[in-house]
Design a protein around this motif. Structure first.
Motif, PDB file in Angstrom:
ATOM      1  N   LEU A 178       0.823  -1.211   0.000  1.00 23.59           N
ATOM      2  CA  LEU A 178       0.000   0.000   0.000  1.00 23.59           C
ATOM      3  C   LEU A 178       0.855   1.259   0.000  1.00 23.59           C
ATOM      4  O   LEU A 178       0.530   2.250  -0.671  1.00 23.59           O
ATOM      5  CB  LEU A 178      -0.932  -0.010   1.214  1.00 23.59           C
ATOM      6  N   GLN A 179       1.960   1.239   0.731  1.00 25.72           N
ATOM      7  CA  GLN A 179       2.841   2.409   0.774  1.00 25.72           C
ATOM      8  C   GLN A 179       3.462   2.687  -0.592  1.00 25.72           C
ATOM      9  O   GLN A 179       3.598   3.843  -0.996  1.00 25.72           O
ATOM     10  CB  GLN A 179       3.926   2.193   1.831  1.00 25.72           C
ATOM     11  N   VAL A 180       3.833   1.629  -1.311  1.00 26.59           N
ATOM     12  CA  VAL A 180       4.413   1.814  -2.648  1.00 26.59           C
ATOM     13  C   VAL A 180       3.337   2.233  -3.645  1.00 26.59           C
ATOM     14  O   VAL A 180       3.545   3.133  -4.469  1.00 26.59           O
ATOM     15  CB  VAL A 180       5.113   0.517  -3.116  1.00 26.59           C
ATOM     16  N   LEU A 181       2.164   1.609  -3.570  1.00 25.73           N
ATOM     17  CA  LEU A 181       1.082   1.929  -4.505  1.00 25.73           C
ATOM     18  C   LEU A 181       0.560   3.350  -4.323  1.00 25.73           C
ATOM     19  O   LEU A 181       0.135   3.995  -5.287  1.00 25.73           O
ATOM     20  CB  LEU A 181      -0.070   0.934  -4.327  1.00 25.73           C
ATOM     21  N   LYS A 182       0.606   3.842  -3.093  1.00 22.43           N
ATOM     22  CA  LYS A 182       0.058   5.176  -2.825  1.00 22.43           C
ATOM     23  C   LYS A 182       0.812   6.264  -3.578  1.00 22.43           C
ATOM     24  O   LYS A 182       0.272   7.347  -3.837  1.00 22.43           O
ATOM     25  CB  LYS A 182       0.081   5.455  -1.323  1.00 22.43           C
ATOM     26  N   ALA A 183       2.051   5.977  -3.938  1.00 15.64           N
ATOM     27  CA  ALA A 183       2.850   6.966  -4.669  1.00 15.64           C
ATOM     28  C   ALA A 183       2.462   7.048  -6.141  1.00 15.64           C
ATOM     29  O   ALA A 183       2.889   7.960  -6.847  1.00 15.64           O
ATOM     30  CB  ALA A 183       4.332   6.623  -4.547  1.00 15.64           C
ATOM     31  N   ILE A 184       1.645   6.093  -6.616  1.00 13.90           N
ATOM     32  CA  ILE A 184       1.206   6.097  -8.014  1.00 13.90           C
ATOM     33  C   ILE A 184      -0.128   6.830  -8.096  1.00 13.90           C
ATOM     34  O   ILE A 184      -1.105   6.451  -7.457  1.00 13.90           O
ATOM     35  CB  ILE A 184       1.072   4.658  -8.550  1.00 13.90           C
ATOM     36  N   LYS A 185      -0.192   7.865  -8.882  1.00 11.79           N
ATOM     37  CA  LYS A 185      -1.348   8.761  -8.916  1.00 11.79           C
ATOM     38  C   LYS A 185      -2.624   8.044  -9.352  1.00 11.79           C
ATOM     39  O   LYS A 185      -2.636   7.311 -10.341  1.00 11.79           O
ATOM     40  CB  LYS A 185      -1.060   9.927  -9.867  1.00 11.79           C
ATOM     41  N   ASP A 186      -3.694   8.269  -8.587  1.00  9.84           N
ATOM     42  CA  ASP A 186      -5.056   7.837  -8.935  1.00  9.84           C
ATOM     43  C   ASP A 186      -5.254   6.325  -8.990  1.00  9.84           C
ATOM     44  O   ASP A 186      -6.261   5.858  -9.523  1.00  9.84           O
ATOM     45  CB  ASP A 186      -5.492   8.435 -10.284  1.00  9.84           C
ATOM     46  N   VAL A 189      -7.354   0.753  -4.827  1.00 12.83           N
ATOM     47  CA  VAL A 189      -7.013  -0.573  -4.310  1.00 12.83           C
ATOM     48  C   VAL A 189      -8.226  -1.217  -3.650  1.00 12.83           C
ATOM     49  O   VAL A 189      -8.967  -0.570  -2.899  1.00 12.83           O
ATOM     50  CB  VAL A 189      -5.856  -0.477  -3.288  1.00 12.83           C
ATOM     51  N   ILE A 190      -8.409  -2.506  -3.939  1.00 14.12           N
ATOM     52  CA  ILE A 190      -9.392  -3.335  -3.245  1.00 14.12           C
ATOM     53  C   ILE A 190      -8.627  -4.455  -2.553  1.00 14.12           C
ATOM     54  O   ILE A 190      -7.855  -5.174  -3.194  1.00 14.12           O
ATOM     55  CB  ILE A 190     -10.429  -3.921  -4.219  1.00 14.12           C
ATOM     56  N   ILE A 191      -8.804  -4.583  -1.252  1.00 12.21           N
ATOM     57  CA  ILE A 191      -8.122  -5.621  -0.486  1.00 12.21           C
ATOM     58  C   ILE A 191      -9.068  -6.797  -0.298  1.00 12.21           C
ATOM     59  O   ILE A 191     -10.210  -6.626   0.145  1.00 12.21           O
ATOM     60  CB  ILE A 191      -7.646  -5.078   0.874  1.00 12.21           C
ATOM     61  N   ILE A 192      -8.599  -7.985  -0.657  1.00 10.94           N
ATOM     62  CA  ILE A 192      -9.382  -9.217  -0.521  1.00 10.94           C
ATOM     63  C   ILE A 192      -8.730 -10.042   0.574  1.00 10.94           C
ATOM     64  O   ILE A 192      -7.691 -10.668   0.372  1.00 10.94           O
ATOM     65  CB  ILE A 192      -9.415  -9.996  -1.849  1.00 10.94           C
ATOM     66  N   SER A 193      -9.319 -10.016   1.761  1.00  9.07           N
ATOM     67  CA  SER A 193      -8.658 -10.646   2.901  1.00  9.07           C
ATOM     68  C   SER A 193      -9.622 -10.789   4.059  1.00  9.07           C
ATOM     69  O   SER A 193     -10.506  -9.951   4.254  1.00  9.07           O
ATOM     70  CB  SER A 193      -7.458  -9.797   3.344  1.00  9.07           C
ATOM     71  N   LYS A 201      -7.800   2.432   7.619  1.00  7.63           N
ATOM     72  CA  LYS A 201      -8.307   3.807   7.540  1.00  7.63           C
ATOM     73  C   LYS A 201      -7.209   4.831   7.326  1.00  7.63           C
ATOM     74  O   LYS A 201      -7.443   5.901   6.770  1.00  7.63           O
ATOM     75  CB  LYS A 201      -9.085   4.143   8.818  1.00  7.63           C
ATOM     76  N   GLU A 202      -5.987   4.507   7.766  1.00  6.61           N
ATOM     77  CA  GLU A 202      -4.897   5.477   7.636  1.00  6.61           C
ATOM     78  C   GLU A 202      -4.548   5.784   6.182  1.00  6.61           C
ATOM     79  O   GLU A 202      -3.860   6.761   5.892  1.00  6.61           O
ATOM     80  CB  GLU A 202      -3.646   4.979   8.375  1.00  6.61           C
ATOM     81  N   ILE A 207      -7.900   3.319  -0.665  1.00  9.64           N
ATOM     82  CA  ILE A 207      -8.470   1.968  -0.607  1.00  9.64           C
ATOM     83  C   ILE A 207      -9.984   2.105  -0.718  1.00  9.64           C
ATOM     84  O   ILE A 207     -10.630   2.673   0.165  1.00  9.64           O
ATOM     85  CB  ILE A 207      -8.089   1.257   0.702  1.00  9.64           C
ATOM     86  N   VAL A 208     -10.541   1.594  -1.795  1.00  7.47           N
ATOM     87  CA  VAL A 208     -11.969   1.789  -2.030  1.00  7.47           C
ATOM     88  C   VAL A 208     -12.817   0.750  -1.304  1.00  7.47           C
ATOM     89  O   VAL A 208     -13.996   0.985  -1.031  1.00  7.47           O
ATOM     90  CB  VAL A 208     -12.290   1.778  -3.535  1.00  7.47           C
TER      91      VAL A 208
END
Length: 399
Positions: A178-186, A189-193, A201-202, A207-208
């Motif tokens: 998530l930290q790496v993906l957040k740097a990519i604009k727009d 993310v959907i987490i399946i877990s 929430k942070e 994260i949709v």
């Protein structure tokens, strides 16, 4: 001591000894803490690292249960991500000197890893650690960071507005992703877990949705959030024993999964599935292969670290009809082959800079001493991953 270990232990007076962990068989119950192992000596192109921290990882669990027994020799010392200080350099080494703080990922075919006072690595597999970065953080991010960079920058091509799904039960790995993906604009993310109530929430609206596959339809949730288009990328980091509801080993899940004569119904993303979850409810993220495929968008990519994964012909057809692809992720590829060594070192440099700038931060669950590692490895065997375990070694100094 132990049969066969005599060549690895000094008996002469005046020899340097070290503490280490040794594994006799591929079983965590045969892990031993040894106080009189000999200190290894460098060859020309190697450096000896006085280990400060060795972070335990799912890779250690796989090694201990014998998944790589075909090329991992016994006895061995596990531990594949270390941070420490250069203690000795080989005669041909020019880029490191004694006293340099360094980090390194230990190759899988190395017999004696980081769970010891000292470890030997080839100098081309190590980089210097920034002074402001703690040894614990530096060690804990190495393998997870390499997995994410390998996935996002070499196995896939992520663009703004893409939808990414993360199927993973390891919180530490999920956080780095998530930290790496957040740097990519727009990127969305959907987490399946089976997150156990963890909401992420942070990370805000980045994260949709967090989908619990034991409680709701994964396909319906994904299609609702993506406007019926599906996921451009699925990062499937579930362990071999966490996925696909029993399809590994006994084949029960495969029989219940889909009917090859009824492939056409799986081409419709919007169709209601009757059952996505198979196996016991306490099985982590037991999502079927057909469900993962049905969540993919046209030209989507499924990246998996599950080395036991096999597709049936009708599942291959589902991928083909989407022009989608399946990639296997094995982060040790970078070390087992000398190809693209410069890119590998660039990834490690990026990770250290991310820590230095506080853009990246690994999730560390606990810090333990080397002599406590046996119980930690047992915990690692049964844990679904609540954070990294950092083993403190040679810590008269601060980690």
């Amino acid at each position: 001591m132990f049969d066969g270990f005599d060549t690895y232990i000094y008996t002469s007076k005046g020899e340097r000894l070290m503490n280490s962990v040794l594994v006799q068989t591929f079983d965590v119950d045969n892990v031993r803490y040894i106080k009189d192992m000999k200190v290894p000596v460098c060859s020309a192109h190697e450096i000896r690292i006085k280990v400060r921290v060795c972070a335990l990882d799912g890779l250690d669990k796989k090694v201990l249960r014998g998944e790589f027994s075909s090329f991992v020799a016994l006895p061995l010392t596990p531990g594949y991500q270390v941070s420490g200080v250069v203690d000795q350099t080989g005669s041909s080494v020019r880029n490191f000197t004694k006293g340099d703080a360094v980090v390194a990922i230990i190759p899988l075919d190395t017999r004696y890893g980081g769970l010891g006072s000292y470890v030997i690595v080839n100098h081309i597999n190590a980089i210097k650690k920034p002074e402001s970065v703690e040894h614990v953080d530096a060690a804990a991010i190495l393998l997870d960071g390499l997995r994410i960079y390998h996935s996002l920058h070499y196995l896939a091509s992520i663009k703004p507005s893409h939808f990414v799904g993360i199927a993973c039960e390891d919180l530490a790995l999920t956080h780095v992703a998530l930290q790496v993906l957040k740097a990519i604009k727009d990127v969305k993310v959907i987490i399946i877990s089976k997150s156990g109530g963890y909401t992420y929430k942070e990370y805000g609206s980045f994260i949709v949705r967090v989908v619990d596959p034991s409680m709701e339809s994964t396909v319906d949730c994904v299609m609702q959030e993506t406007g019926g288009l599906g996921l451009d990328l699925i990062l499937d980091f579930r362990d071999n024993d966490q996925g696909f509801g029993g399809t590994v080993g006994d084949g029960k899940g495969d029989k219940a999964e889909t009917d090859p004569q009824d492939d056409r119904k799986h081409l419709d993303h919007r169709e209601k599935i009757e059952e996505e979850v198979v196996g016991r409810m306490d099985t982590p993220c037991p999502v079927k292969k057909s469900v993962i495929i049905r969540c993919l968008a046209v030209h989507g990519r499924w990246i998996t670290s599950n080395t036991h994964l096999q597709l049936h012909p009708h599942e291959s057809l589902q991928l083909a009809m989407r022009s989608a692809s399946l990639c296997f992720l094995f982060e040790q590829t970078w070390l087992l082959s000398p190809k693209q060594q410069g890119k590998y070192l660039h990834i490690l440099e990026d990770l250290m800079q991310g820590l230095k700038k506080k853009v990246l931060k690994p999730l560390v669950a606990k810090r333990i001493k080397l002599e406590e590692v046996r119980s930690a490895l047992k915990h690692l065997r049964v844990s679904s991953g609540g954070g990294k375990i950092a083993v403190l070694v040679n810590n008269g100094d601060e980690a």
